[in-house]
Design a protein around this motif. Structure first.
Motif, short mmCIF file in Angstrom:
data_model
loop_
_atom_site.label_atom_id
_atom_site.label_comp_id
_atom_site.label_asym_id
_atom_site.label_seq_id
_atom_site.Cartn_x
_atom_site.Cartn_y
_atom_site.Cartn_z
N ILE A 79 0.84 -1.20 0.00
CA ILE A 79 0.00 0.00 0.00
C ILE A 79 0.87 1.25 0.00
CG2 ILE A 79 -1.67 1.32 1.35
CD1 ILE A 79 -2.82 -1.37 2.28
N PHE A 80 1.91 1.26 0.85
CA PHE A 80 2.79 2.42 0.92
C PHE A 80 3.52 2.64 -0.41
CE2 PHE A 80 7.06 4.14 1.56
CZ PHE A 80 6.78 5.34 2.19
N ASN A 81 4.08 1.57 -0.97
CA ASN A 81 4.82 1.70 -2.23
C ASN A 81 3.92 2.18 -3.36
OD1 ASN A 81 7.13 0.78 -0.92
ND2 ASN A 81 6.76 -1.35 -1.47
N LEU A 86 1.98 6.41 -7.13
CA LEU A 86 0.87 7.23 -7.61
C LEU A 86 1.11 8.71 -7.29
CD1 LEU A 86 -1.94 7.43 -8.86
CD2 LEU A 86 -2.90 6.99 -6.60
N SER A 87 1.59 9.00 -6.08
CA SER A 87 1.84 10.40 -5.70
C SER A 87 2.91 11.02 -6.57
CB SER A 87 2.25 10.48 -4.23
OG SER A 87 1.23 9.99 -3.38
N LEU A 90 1.50 11.78 -10.00
CA LEU A 90 0.61 12.94 -9.97
C LEU A 90 1.40 14.25 -9.85
CD1 LEU A 90 -2.29 11.62 -7.69
CD2 LEU A 90 -2.33 11.99 -10.17
N VAL A 91 2.50 14.23 -9.08
CA VAL A 91 3.34 15.43 -8.98
C VAL A 91 3.95 15.77 -10.33
CG1 VAL A 91 5.46 16.37 -7.97
CG2 VAL A 91 3.82 15.16 -6.52
N LEU A 92 4.36 14.75 -11.09
CA LEU A 92 4.92 15.00 -12.41
C LEU A 92 3.88 15.58 -13.36
CD1 LEU A 92 7.17 11.83 -12.86
CD2 LEU A 92 7.91 14.17 -12.46
N VAL A 93 2.65 15.07 -13.29
CA VAL A 93 1.57 15.64 -14.10
C VAL A 93 1.30 17.08 -13.69
CG1 VAL A 93 -0.88 15.46 -14.68
CG2 VAL A 93 0.52 13.39 -14.57
N GLY A 122 8.79 4.74 -4.13
CA GLY A 122 7.83 3.65 -4.26
C GLY A 122 8.33 2.50 -5.12
N VAL A 123 9.09 2.83 -6.16
CA VAL A 123 9.61 1.77 -7.05
C VAL A 123 10.70 0.96 -6.36
CG1 VAL A 123 10.82 1.33 -9.23
CG2 VAL A 123 8.97 3.03 -9.14
N PHE A 124 11.53 1.65 -5.56
CA PHE A 124 12.64 0.98 -4.86
C PHE A 124 12.38 1.04 -3.36
CE2 PHE A 124 14.39 2.80 -8.78
CZ PHE A 124 14.90 1.66 -9.38
N PRO A 125 11.82 -0.03 -2.77
CA PRO A 125 11.53 -0.04 -1.32
C PRO A 125 12.81 0.03 -0.50
CG PRO A 125 10.33 -1.78 -2.49
CD PRO A 125 11.33 -1.23 -3.45
#
Length: 226
Positions: A79-81, A86-87, A90-93, A122-125
């Motif tokens: 869930i955290f990753n 997603l966050s 969204l920041v990049l958009v 998120g991609v690299f825990p």
């Protein structure tokens, strides 16, 4: 009766008494180690991203993700990753629309780096070394810089809040990196220090989003008057 006979044999046989004392010491030592091992996960659970710089063992992974005491649990880790991915996206958009609105690279470039950092976390825990630490540091630094520089494109009084949020975040980060064990914020624990870095960024994101929505409303009102 049986216990009395055992005591008499230990009293007359020194070797038997020595072996009995050794067994008692081994039993107490094993119980002590077991209790330490049981408490260790709770100790590591309080560690944050900033704890992964290094320690006396030379292991640069965050302590919370080091085997055998890793506290990475499912489904909370996933869930955290996923939330970070997603966050960050969204920041990049949002960076695209912020650049369209203000046309100031001094804000849009660090904001894009902030989005890349959040996405990378998120991609690299935490167990992916050294990438998690690199993207976490990129998130902290670029986030604080973005918040401070955003004061150039907003009006008062939100401008002063941007300077305050960014200053608090960067100061907490600098104290964690350069002061080490002398950092006065360590009374809050490493997780507490990390929150002083991150929470101002989250507050700024909420406030900046509200400011942009109000800015759009003012633009529509001006067009309507014309």
């Amino acid at each position: 009766m049986v216990q009395t006979d055992d005591r008499r044999r230990r009293a007359t046989d020194p070797d038997l008494a020595v072996r009995a004392r050794s067994r008692r010491r081994e039993h107490r030592g094993g119980a002590h180690v077991s209790r330490r091992r049981y408490r260790a996960p709770r100790h590591h659970h309080r560690r944050g991203v900033l704890s992964g710089v290094h320690d006396s063992t030379g292991d640069k992974r965050p302590r919370a993700s080091r085997p055998p005491n890793s506290v990475v649990h499912q489904p909370s880790a996933t869930i955290f990753n996923a939330t970070m991915v997603l966050s960050g996206a969204l920041v990049l958009v949002a960076t695209y629309f912020v650049h369209r609105t203000f046309g100031r690279r001094v804000v849009s470039v660090p904001l894009a780096l902030f989005g890349v950092g959040v996405l990378g976390v998120g991609v690299f825990p935490g167990n992916r070394v050294p990438w998690h630490g690199i993207f976490a540091l990129l998130t902290f630094v670029s986030g604080g810089v973005t918040v401070v520089l955003s004061s150039r494109v907003v009006t008062s009084p939100f401008r002063y809040l941007c300077l305050a949020f960014g200053g608090v975040s960067l100061t907490a980060l600098a104290s964690a990196i350069f002061l080490g064990s002398a950092n006065p914020l360590l009374v809050l624990g490493l997780g507490g220090v990390e929150r002083w870095v991150v929470y101002p960024l989250l507050l700024w994101m909420t406030g900046f989003g509200g400011y942009l929505m109000g800015h759009a409303d003012r633009g529509r009102e001006s067009s309507a008057r014309r």
